[in-house]
Design a protein around this motif. Structure first.
Motif, PDB file in Angstrom:
ATOM      1  N   GLY A  21       3.344 -31.912  15.825  1.00 46.60           N
ATOM      2  CA  GLY A  21       3.081 -30.593  16.386  1.00 46.60           C
ATOM      3  C   GLY A  21       2.995 -29.555  15.293  1.00 46.60           C
ATOM      4  O   GLY A  21       3.501 -29.745  14.198  1.00 46.60           O
ATOM      5  N   ARG A  22       2.314 -28.442  15.582  1.00 45.75           N
ATOM      6  CA  ARG A  22       2.206 -27.330  14.640  1.00 45.75           C
ATOM      7  C   ARG A  22       3.106 -26.194  15.113  1.00 45.75           C
ATOM      8  O   ARG A  22       3.180 -25.924  16.300  1.00 45.75           O
ATOM      9  CB  ARG A  22       0.772 -26.806  14.587  1.00 45.75           C
ATOM     10  CG  ARG A  22      -0.227 -27.809  14.095  1.00 45.75           C
ATOM     11  CD  ARG A  22      -1.593 -27.175  14.119  1.00 45.75           C
ATOM     12  NE  ARG A  22      -2.615 -28.182  13.904  1.00 45.75           N
ATOM     13  CZ  ARG A  22      -3.670 -28.008  13.150  1.00 45.75           C
ATOM     14  NH1 ARG A  22      -3.872 -26.854  12.569  1.00 45.75           N
ATOM     15  NH2 ARG A  22      -4.545 -28.956  12.998  1.00 45.75           N
ATOM     16  N   THR A  23       3.717 -25.515  14.161  1.00 45.07           N
ATOM     17  CA  THR A  23       4.564 -24.384  14.529  1.00 45.07           C
ATOM     18  C   THR A  23       3.818 -23.067  14.473  1.00 45.07           C
ATOM     19  O   THR A  23       4.223 -22.097  15.087  1.00 45.07           O
ATOM     20  CB  THR A  23       5.792 -24.288  13.604  1.00 45.07           C
ATOM     21  OG1 THR A  23       5.333 -24.160  12.248  1.00 45.07           O
ATOM     22  CG2 THR A  23       6.664 -25.518  13.750  1.00 45.07           C
ATOM     23  N   SER A  24       2.734 -22.990  13.700  1.00 49.28           N
ATOM     24  CA  SER A  24       1.980 -21.735  13.606  1.00 49.28           C
ATOM     25  C   SER A  24       0.609 -21.913  14.241  1.00 49.28           C
ATOM     26  O   SER A  24       0.030 -22.983  14.209  1.00 49.28           O
ATOM     27  CB  SER A  24       1.825 -21.304  12.153  1.00 49.28           C
ATOM     28  OG  SER A  24       1.109 -22.282  11.429  1.00 49.28           O
ATOM     29  N   ARG A  25       0.107 -20.840  14.830  1.00 46.67           N
ATOM     30  CA  ARG A  25      -1.194 -20.869  15.495  1.00 46.67           C
ATOM     31  C   ARG A  25      -2.112 -19.838  14.856  1.00 46.67           C
ATOM     32  O   ARG A  25      -1.676 -18.962  14.127  1.00 46.67           O
ATOM     33  CB  ARG A  25      -1.033 -20.561  16.986  1.00 46.67           C
ATOM     34  CG  ARG A  25      -0.217 -21.591  17.739  1.00 46.67           C
ATOM     35  CD  ARG A  25      -0.836 -22.966  17.794  1.00 46.67           C
ATOM     36  NE  ARG A  25      -2.133 -22.909  18.461  1.00 46.67           N
ATOM     37  CZ  ARG A  25      -3.145 -23.714  18.169  1.00 46.67           C
ATOM     38  NH1 ARG A  25      -3.036 -24.605  17.238  1.00 46.67           N
ATOM     39  NH2 ARG A  25      -4.273 -23.621  18.807  1.00 46.67           N
ATOM     40  N   PRO A  35      -2.289 -27.890  19.257  1.00 46.22           N
ATOM     41  CA  PRO A  35      -1.200 -27.943  18.294  1.00 46.22           C
ATOM     42  C   PRO A  35      -0.416 -29.247  18.254  1.00 46.22           C
ATOM     43  O   PRO A  35       0.426 -29.425  17.402  1.00 46.22           O
ATOM     44  CB  PRO A  35      -0.288 -26.804  18.767  1.00 46.22           C
ATOM     45  CG  PRO A  35      -0.494 -26.787  20.247  1.00 46.22           C
ATOM     46  CD  PRO A  35      -1.937 -27.132  20.452  1.00 46.22           C
ATOM     47  N   GLU A  36      -0.681 -30.156  19.193  1.00 43.82           N
ATOM     48  CA  GLU A  36       0.036 -31.430  19.155  1.00 43.82           C
ATOM     49  C   GLU A  36      -0.972 -32.556  18.962  1.00 43.82           C
ATOM     50  O   GLU A  36      -2.134 -32.421  19.296  1.00 43.82           O
ATOM     51  CB  GLU A  36       0.801 -31.700  20.455  1.00 43.82           C
ATOM     52  CG  GLU A  36       1.837 -30.674  20.794  1.00 43.82           C
ATOM     53  CD  GLU A  36       1.264 -29.533  21.612  1.00 43.82           C
ATOM     54  OE1 GLU A  36       0.208 -29.738  22.241  1.00 43.82           O
ATOM     55  OE2 GLU A  36       1.844 -28.447  21.596  1.00 43.82           O
ATOM     56  N   VAL A 162       9.160 -33.280   8.275  1.00 43.30           N
ATOM     57  CA  VAL A 162       8.771 -31.867   8.292  1.00 43.30           C
ATOM     58  C   VAL A 162       7.864 -31.630   7.094  1.00 43.30           C
ATOM     59  O   VAL A 162       8.183 -32.044   5.974  1.00 43.30           O
ATOM     60  CB  VAL A 162      10.004 -30.940   8.207  1.00 43.30           C
ATOM     61  CG1 VAL A 162       9.583 -29.482   8.105  1.00 43.30           C
ATOM     62  CG2 VAL A 162      10.910 -31.147   9.402  1.00 43.30           C
ATOM     63  N   TYR A 164       5.294 -28.567   5.111  1.00 39.70           N
ATOM     64  CA  TYR A 164       4.915 -27.158   4.998  1.00 39.70           C
ATOM     65  C   TYR A 164       3.729 -27.067   4.044  1.00 39.70           C
ATOM     66  O   TYR A 164       3.770 -27.630   2.949  1.00 39.70           O
ATOM     67  CB  TYR A 164       6.085 -26.330   4.443  1.00 39.70           C
ATOM     68  CG  TYR A 164       5.699 -24.916   4.129  1.00 39.70           C
ATOM     69  CD1 TYR A 164       5.568 -23.975   5.138  1.00 39.70           C
ATOM     70  CD2 TYR A 164       5.429 -24.524   2.816  1.00 39.70           C
ATOM     71  CE1 TYR A 164       5.193 -22.668   4.859  1.00 39.70           C
ATOM     72  CE2 TYR A 164       5.060 -23.225   2.531  1.00 39.70           C
ATOM     73  CZ  TYR A 164       4.938 -22.301   3.558  1.00 39.70           C
ATOM     74  OH  TYR A 164       4.553 -21.022   3.279  1.00 39.70           O
TER      75      TYR A 164
END
Length: 175
Positions: A21-25, A35-36, A162, A164
């Motif tokens: 999944g993504r945390t930022s859009r 996002p997933e 995780v 980044y």
């Protein structure tokens, strides 16, 4: 998946299945795949005991091939270290990474640093990825990540990873 710096023995294979999944859009009115996503990774050790290759399929939008070279094997206090290069098979994405893995009993910790060129599809909300006004957005990124893996049995592992990424440059691909 971040993966591991350890190299599979020649002829041995692994299959990994997970989700991402993504945390930022993006800004309102613009969409991209996600996002997933579902992730399937197939890996195998190559002859010589220092190389490993694999395919990572991120459903619905990406498939990549990578080759990993073991630089140091884990031994006593020393962690395993490996370098990895990846190539997107259906879109112009590529990159490289350095991985370090340390095992502590049934658990292992992997840290990763990477750089690469990533291709993303962007479109206006409601239009879809194949609309005439959709774009291929090219980003040069640097990334860092970590993964904790727990051996549940000789053939089953559970992991949490995780990642980044930070964008160095970006542009729209020419049509």
């Amino acid at each position: 998946p971040v993966g591991s710096a350890r190299i599979l023995p020649a002829g041995e294979m692994s299959l990994g299945i997970g989700g991402m999944g993504r945390t930022s859009r993006l800004t309102a009115g613009v969409d991209q795949p996600g996002p997933e996503a579902g992730v399937v990774e197939i890996r195998g050790g190559l002859a010589g005991g220092r190389l490993e290759a694999g395919y990572t399929i991120t459903v619905p939008w990406h498939m990549a091939w990578d080759l990993k070279l073991g630089i140091l094997s884990e031994d006593g206090w020393r962690p395993a270290v490996a370098a990895r290069a990846d190539l997107g098979l259906f879109q112009p994405s590529f990159g490289g990474a350095l991985l370090v893995t340390r095992t502590l009993g049934p658990c292992s910790l992997t840290l990763l640093g990477e750089t690469g060129r990533r291709n993303e599809r962007l479109w206006m909300t409601g239009a879809g990825p194949y609309a005439t006004d959709s774009e291929n957005h090219i980003k040069v990124v640097r990334g860092a990540g970590g993964e904790i893996t727990a051996a549940l049995s000789p053939i089953h592992d559970a992991y949490v990873a995780v990642m980044y990424w930070t964008t160095r440059t970006e542009h729209e691909a020419p049509r």
